[in-house]
Design a protein around this motif. Structure first.
Motif, mmCIF file in Angstrom:
data_model
loop_
_atom_site.group_PDB
_atom_site.id
_atom_site.type_symbol
_atom_site.label_atom_id
_atom_site.label_comp_id
_atom_site.label_asym_id
_atom_site.label_seq_id
_atom_site.Cartn_x
_atom_site.Cartn_y
_atom_site.Cartn_z
ATOM 1 N N THR A 9 0.785 -1.291 -0.003
ATOM 2 C CA THR A 9 0.019 -0.032 -0.156
ATOM 3 C C THR A 9 0.889 1.151 0.046
ATOM 4 O O THR A 9 0.265 2.399 -0.044
ATOM 5 C CB THR A 9 -1.024 -0.081 1.362
ATOM 6 O OG1 THR A 9 -0.150 0.071 2.389
ATOM 7 C CG2 THR A 9 -1.854 -1.282 1.243
ATOM 8 N N ASP A 10 2.197 1.010 0.213
ATOM 9 C CA ASP A 10 3.213 2.172 0.212
ATOM 10 C C ASP A 10 2.674 3.395 1.259
ATOM 11 O O ASP A 10 2.789 4.190 1.280
ATOM 12 C CB ASP A 10 3.208 3.047 -1.139
ATOM 13 C CG ASP A 10 4.666 3.818 -1.170
ATOM 14 O OD1 ASP A 10 5.577 3.540 -0.633
ATOM 15 O OD2 ASP A 10 4.427 4.782 -2.012
ATOM 16 N N THR A 11 2.347 2.581 2.352
ATOM 17 C CA THR A 11 2.159 3.449 3.632
ATOM 18 C C THR A 11 3.063 3.079 4.882
ATOM 19 O O THR A 11 3.311 1.994 5.187
ATOM 20 C CB THR A 11 0.771 2.830 4.090
ATOM 21 O OG1 THR A 11 -0.177 2.666 3.053
ATOM 22 C CG2 THR A 11 0.378 3.630 5.257
ATOM 23 N N LEU A 12 3.404 4.142 5.367
ATOM 24 C CA LEU A 12 4.270 4.060 6.602
ATOM 25 C C LEU A 12 3.577 4.614 7.556
ATOM 26 O O LEU A 12 2.995 5.331 7.894
ATOM 27 C CB LEU A 12 5.704 5.031 6.329
ATOM 28 C CG LEU A 12 6.573 5.173 7.568
ATOM 29 C CD1 LEU A 12 7.419 3.984 7.353
ATOM 30 C CD2 LEU A 12 7.323 6.520 7.629
ATOM 31 N N ASN A 52 7.529 10.171 -0.624
ATOM 32 C CA ASN A 52 7.733 11.324 0.242
ATOM 33 C C ASN A 52 8.997 11.011 1.508
ATOM 34 O O ASN A 52 9.322 11.868 2.085
ATOM 35 C CB ASN A 52 6.595 11.551 1.313
ATOM 36 C CG ASN A 52 5.488 12.023 0.199
ATOM 37 O OD1 ASN A 52 5.561 13.024 -0.371
ATOM 38 N ND2 ASN A 52 4.327 11.276 0.132
ATOM 39 N N ILE A 53 9.564 9.853 1.296
ATOM 40 C CA ILE A 53 10.630 9.570 2.283
ATOM 41 C C ILE A 53 11.996 9.205 1.619
ATOM 42 O O ILE A 53 11.661 8.009 0.875
ATOM 43 C CB ILE A 53 10.157 8.272 3.404
ATOM 44 C CG1 ILE A 53 9.053 9.094 4.321
ATOM 45 C CG2 ILE A 53 11.366 8.111 4.140
ATOM 46 C CD1 ILE A 53 8.186 8.058 5.112
ATOM 47 N N GLU A 54 13.130 9.434 2.013
ATOM 48 C CA GLU A 54 13.849 9.236 1.096
ATOM 49 C C GLU A 54 14.426 7.577 0.934
ATOM 50 O O GLU A 54 14.594 7.293 -0.129
ATOM 51 C CB GLU A 54 15.331 9.818 1.798
ATOM 52 C CG GLU A 54 16.637 9.864 0.938
ATOM 53 C CD GLU A 54 17.781 10.836 1.384
ATOM 54 O OE1 GLU A 54 18.847 10.061 1.758
ATOM 55 O OE2 GLU A 54 17.320 11.675 1.687
ATOM 56 N N ASP A 55 14.389 6.970 2.191
ATOM 57 C CA ASP A 55 14.723 5.502 2.010
ATOM 58 C C ASP A 55 13.669 4.727 2.959
ATOM 59 O O ASP A 55 14.126 4.751 4.173
ATOM 60 C CB ASP A 55 16.031 5.017 2.484
ATOM 61 C CG ASP A 55 16.543 3.754 2.170
ATOM 62 O OD1 ASP A 55 15.684 2.729 1.932
ATOM 63 O OD2 ASP A 55 17.513 3.309 2.789
ATOM 64 N N VAL A 56 12.624 4.157 2.690
ATOM 65 C CA VAL A 56 11.645 3.637 3.627
ATOM 66 C C VAL A 56 11.988 2.433 4.301
ATOM 67 O O VAL A 56 11.537 1.615 5.124
ATOM 68 C CB VAL A 56 10.292 3.406 2.873
ATOM 69 C CG1 VAL A 56 9.663 4.753 2.436
ATOM 70 C CG2 VAL A 56 10.444 2.543 1.709
ATOM 71 N N SER A 57 13.174 1.843 3.279
ATOM 72 C CA SER A 57 13.711 0.398 4.262
ATOM 73 C C SER A 57 14.688 0.622 5.127
ATOM 74 O O SER A 57 15.020 -0.273 5.692
ATOM 75 C CB SER A 57 14.162 -0.158 2.856
ATOM 76 O OG SER A 57 15.509 0.310 2.467
ATOM 77 N N SER A 58 14.927 1.833 5.466
ATOM 78 C CA SER A 58 15.822 2.292 6.540
ATOM 79 C C SER A 58 15.332 3.157 7.517
ATOM 80 O O SER A 58 14.804 4.192 7.399
ATOM 81 C CB SER A 58 17.403 2.869 5.913
ATOM 82 O OG SER A 58 18.244 3.142 7.087
ATOM 83 N N VAL A 59 15.574 2.700 8.980
ATOM 84 C CA VAL A 59 15.183 3.532 10.068
ATOM 85 C C VAL A 59 16.508 3.842 10.857
ATOM 86 O O VAL A 59 17.133 2.817 11.263
ATOM 87 C CB VAL A 59 13.875 2.809 10.827
ATOM 88 C CG1 VAL A 59 13.530 3.745 12.023
ATOM 89 C CG2 VAL A 59 12.914 2.502 10.125
#
Length: 65
Positions: A9-12, A52-59
């Protein structure tokens, strides 16, 4: 605090604490804020997160000292 990214869903989602959500408000297009019964913020949801977020796979989590 829990951070979840759903690629289907491309949702964070950022859940600040477990609480019953009684009100949700779309603060800006694609940004939903969830509140409990006292009006305290309990979660934030970002739609189209990969746009909207640079790298959604990294926190990265930091505690200021």
């Amino acid at each position: 605090m829990k951070i979840t990214y759903d690629p289907s869903t491309d949702t964070l989602s950022v859940v600040l604490r477990d609480a019953v959500v009684v009100e949700s408000d779309e603060d800006k297009p694609g940004i939903t804020l969830d509140y409990d019964g006292t009006g305290a913020l309990v979660a934030v949801e970002i739609l189209d997160a990969s746009k909207n977020i640079e790298d959604v796979s990294s926190v990265e989590f930091k505690v200021a000292v």
